[in-house]
Design a protein around this motif. Structure first.
Motif, PDB file in Angstrom:
ATOM      1  N   UNK A 164     -13.886  10.551  19.404  1.00 33.19           N
ATOM      2  CA  UNK A 164     -12.530  10.767  19.884  1.00 33.19           C
ATOM      3  C   UNK A 164     -11.672  11.362  18.782  1.00 33.19           C
ATOM      4  N   UNK A 165     -10.588  12.024  19.171  1.00 31.85           N
ATOM      5  CA  UNK A 165      -9.743  12.727  18.214  1.00 31.85           C
ATOM      6  C   UNK A 165      -9.080  11.788  17.215  1.00 31.85           C
ATOM      7  N   UNK A 166      -8.980  10.486  17.562  1.00 27.35           N
ATOM      8  CA  UNK A 166      -8.449   9.509  16.612  1.00 27.35           C
ATOM      9  C   UNK A 166      -9.466   8.405  16.320  1.00 27.35           C
ATOM     10  N   UNK A 167     -10.749   8.721  16.520  1.00 25.00           N
ATOM     11  CA  UNK A 167     -11.821   7.758  16.232  1.00 25.00           C
ATOM     12  C   UNK A 167     -11.629   6.471  17.017  1.00 25.00           C
ATOM     13  N   UNK A 168     -11.325   6.620  18.314  1.00 24.23           N
ATOM     14  CA  UNK A 168     -11.031   5.470  19.150  1.00 24.23           C
ATOM     15  C   UNK A 168     -12.224   4.829  19.810  1.00 24.23           C
ATOM     16  N   UNK A 169     -13.440   5.346  19.574  1.00 28.83           N
ATOM     17  CA  UNK A 169     -14.652   4.741  20.116  1.00 28.83           C
ATOM     18  C   UNK A 169     -15.711   4.626  19.028  1.00 28.83           C
ATOM     19  N   UNK A 170     -16.496   3.539  19.107  1.00 26.06           N
ATOM     20  CA  UNK A 170     -17.487   3.273  18.060  1.00 26.06           C
ATOM     21  C   UNK A 170     -18.780   4.038  18.262  1.00 26.06           C
ATOM     22  N   UNK A 171     -19.183   4.265  19.534  1.00 24.51           N
ATOM     23  CA  UNK A 171     -20.477   4.877  19.800  1.00 24.51           C
ATOM     24  C   UNK A 171     -20.423   5.890  20.919  1.00 24.51           C
ATOM     25  N   UNK A 172     -21.490   6.667  21.038  1.00 25.52           N
ATOM     26  CA  UNK A 172     -21.573   7.677  22.086  1.00 25.52           C
ATOM     27  C   UNK A 172     -21.567   7.025  23.462  1.00 25.52           C
ATOM     28  N   UNK A 173     -22.230   5.874  23.596  1.00 21.88           N
ATOM     29  CA  UNK A 173     -22.302   5.188  24.883  1.00 21.88           C
ATOM     30  C   UNK A 173     -20.904   4.815  25.377  1.00 21.88           C
ATOM     31  N   UNK A 174     -20.094   4.247  24.509  1.00 16.08           N
ATOM     32  CA  UNK A 174     -18.740   3.856  24.901  1.00 16.08           C
ATOM     33  C   UNK A 174     -17.870   5.074  25.207  1.00 16.08           C
ATOM     34  N   UNK A 175     -18.036   6.131  24.424  1.00 17.01           N
ATOM     35  CA  UNK A 175     -17.293   7.362  24.684  1.00 17.01           C
ATOM     36  C   UNK A 175     -17.677   7.927  26.049  1.00 17.01           C
ATOM     37  N   UNK A 176     -18.966   7.937  26.338  1.00 15.68           N
ATOM     38  CA  UNK A 176     -19.466   8.493  27.589  1.00 15.68           C
ATOM     39  C   UNK A 176     -19.024   7.673  28.796  1.00 15.68           C
ATOM     40  N   UNK A 177     -19.201   6.354  28.725  1.00 16.96           N
ATOM     41  CA  UNK A 177     -18.823   5.520  29.859  1.00 16.96           C
ATOM     42  C   UNK A 177     -17.311   5.516  30.075  1.00 16.96           C
ATOM     43  N   UNK A 178     -16.555   5.601  28.997  1.00 17.98           N
ATOM     44  CA  UNK A 178     -15.113   5.696  29.129  1.00 17.98           C
ATOM     45  C   UNK A 178     -14.693   6.971  29.839  1.00 17.98           C
ATOM     46  N   UNK A 179     -15.419   8.064  29.595  1.00 20.14           N
ATOM     47  CA  UNK A 179     -15.116   9.329  30.264  1.00 20.14           C
ATOM     48  C   UNK A 179     -15.469   9.264  31.744  1.00 20.14           C
TER      49      UNK A 179
END
Length: 486
Positions: free
Chosen positions: A271-286
């Motif tokens: 994330x642009x402000x490093x708001x997620x720890x891993x790819x999985x969380x970034x993906x599921x959040x999207x």
């Protein structure tokens, strides 16, 4: 006696000579291609033909067996979801409000999104984050604990969804207005930077909170995500210097955010402000925020609709007992995760070109590498076999830096202030015009060229930016050629 005295003097000056030789070698090295530098993703680097698919190839060291999972994951990444109820139970559940119908619609060809270019161009690869300041002690305690990165806007949630399925209202429409800021460089070249202002029109569910903070975000390129996840945490934290103890003007700090997957506060990387720890969380959040789809981490079938959007929360959804009462069940989520982790970084272009090497030296001398850390060696990860033990060249420290008021969104996220942004990786950035047919950069696409992106740098990066302003035209061209080669 004379010879012993000379030997003593020589011995005394040896450390100084060694230091000078070492320093000269280090400086000279910045004007040379270093071992492995032409393959920024290590053994995962692909050397395929450069075209619109340059960000869509699998890790080059992937086993034949895993290539099938990569292709299936790609299929789900491209899947166009439909609203419920539908005859296709495996692909329904879109919305009710959403930003895109597929992952691919935001991450165009797995590359970089862009702001709308005109009234006919939609904002499908760009959206607005929403939040408000803490309104009471309980909300402030949540922020201080790291359990939540922001307090979502009460009616519209954490982001503005500008599309809706039939029978529902979209949340609103992002409005962008630009004003041009003229700038003259030291050699007389005149350029212009465009400053955006954001607002929301056509609100579908009533007024927003008066203290709502807006933050525009374009979809970033997808390459190398698994490699960034495989960098050892201690190697990243070695870049942190929040108090600027070495007095170099660079105060990188880590973002620490709550991981719903691991149920603990962890280092933010995405994330642009490093708001997620891993790819999985970034993906599921999207999946949840961008498409309104339920996932193992976000099981609500209505996405992020709030209690103030009752028609949205009461709408039919695609949660089905045959698919774990989810729309994006675990198997789909895992396949998309595998695909996202294994999008390969392309090999460098013309890395031995004389102008590229001159630009590399300028990149280092100017101070760009203080935040855009060139290289790491990844750790051993059983869940990331392709990405383990690779010498990589992402040009990022994944730390937060104060970029000054010009780039500020004035919206905190976790430990990131309203002026702080995570250093984005630079690998592959020069292929944006080929992959995505545009040259818009930064978190909101305001920069229309790489030079404009550099000239927007302020805060901790102001001294480096000022050195670029002072360069000759030839030097600036060499610097940009180097960045384009990454």
């Amino acid at each position: 006696m004379h010879s012993r005295q000379n030997k003593k003097n020589l011995t005394g000056t040896l450390p100084v000579l060694l230091f000078l030789v070492s320093s000269f070698s280090a400086i000279a090295q910045t004007n040379q291609l270093e071992p492995g530098e032409a393959f920024p993703g290590g053994a995962t680097t692909h050397q395929k033909k450069l075209n619109k698919n340059s960000f869509s190839h699998p890790s080059a060291n992937m086993s034949f067996e895993n290539q099938l999972n990569f292709r299936i994951g790609n299929g789900f990444f491209k899947r166009l979801w439909v609203s419920s109820p539908a005859s296709t139970k495996a692909a329904d559940g879109l919305g009710p409000v959403y930003n895109a119908r597929s992952c691919q619609r935001c991450h165009l060809k797995d590359g970089r999104g862009h702001p709308p270019e005109n009234a006919q161009d939609n904002s499908v690869s760009m959206f607005l984050r929403l939040s408000i300041p803490a309104q009471n002690q309980q909300q402030q305690q949540l922020l201080d604990s790291g359990r939540v990165p922001v307090i979502a806007e009460p009616t519209y949630g954490g982001q503005l969804q500008d599309f809706a399925v039939q029978g529902h209202n979209a949340e609103g429409r992002m409005v962008i207005e630009y004003r041009e800021i003229p700038l003259q460089l030291a050699d007389g070249e005149a350029i212009s930077l465009r400053m955006p202002t954001y607002s929301v029109a056509d609100l579908g569910y009533g007024a927003m909170h008066p203290d709502t903070m807006l933050s525009p975000r374009i979809a970033p390129q997808m390459i190398g995500l698994g490699l960034l996840e495989a960098i050892k945490e201690e190697d990243l934290l070695a870049n942190a210097d929040p108090q600027d103890n070495n007095s170099d003007g660079i105060s990188g700090k880590p973002n620490r955010i709550w991981s719903p997957l691991h149920q603990q506060v962890m280092l933010g990387r995405y994330g642009w402000k490093a708001g997620n720890a891993g790819v999985d969380e970034q993906s599921q959040g999207a999946f949840s925020g961008d498409m309104g789809l339920s996932t193992p981490l976000h099981p609500n079938g209505f996405g992020e609709c709030t209690t103030h959007q009752k028609t949205c929360t009461d709408a039919l959804n695609g949660n089905s007992p045959q698919y774990e009462n989810l729309e994006v069940h675990q198997q789909i989520s895992d396949l998309v995760l595998f695909y996202s982790r294994n999008l390969a970084v392309p090999a460098r272009r013309n890395p031995t070109n004389a102008n590229v090497l001159a630009g590399k030296k300028l990149f280092n001398q100017t101070g760009c590498a203080a935040c855009h850390t060139p290289s790491y060696t990844t750790g051993q990860r059983d869940d990331l076999p392709e990405q383990s033990n690779q010498k990589i060249w992402p040009y990022t420290d994944l730390m937060l830096h104060d970029m000054g008021p010009g780039l500020a969104d004035n919206r905190p996220e976790g430990l990131a202030s309203g002026q702080e942004w995570k250093t984005p990786p630079l690998w592959g950035i020069g292929l944006t015009p080929i992959v995505n047919n545009h040259s818009y950069y930064l978190h909101d696409g305001r920069a229309r060229s790489l030079l404009e992106a550099v000239l927007w740098h302020g805060g901790e990066a102001q001294p480096a930016r000022d050195k670029v302003v002072a360069m000759s035209k030839v030097e600036r061209q060499q610097l940009i050629q180097f960045i384009e080669s990454l």
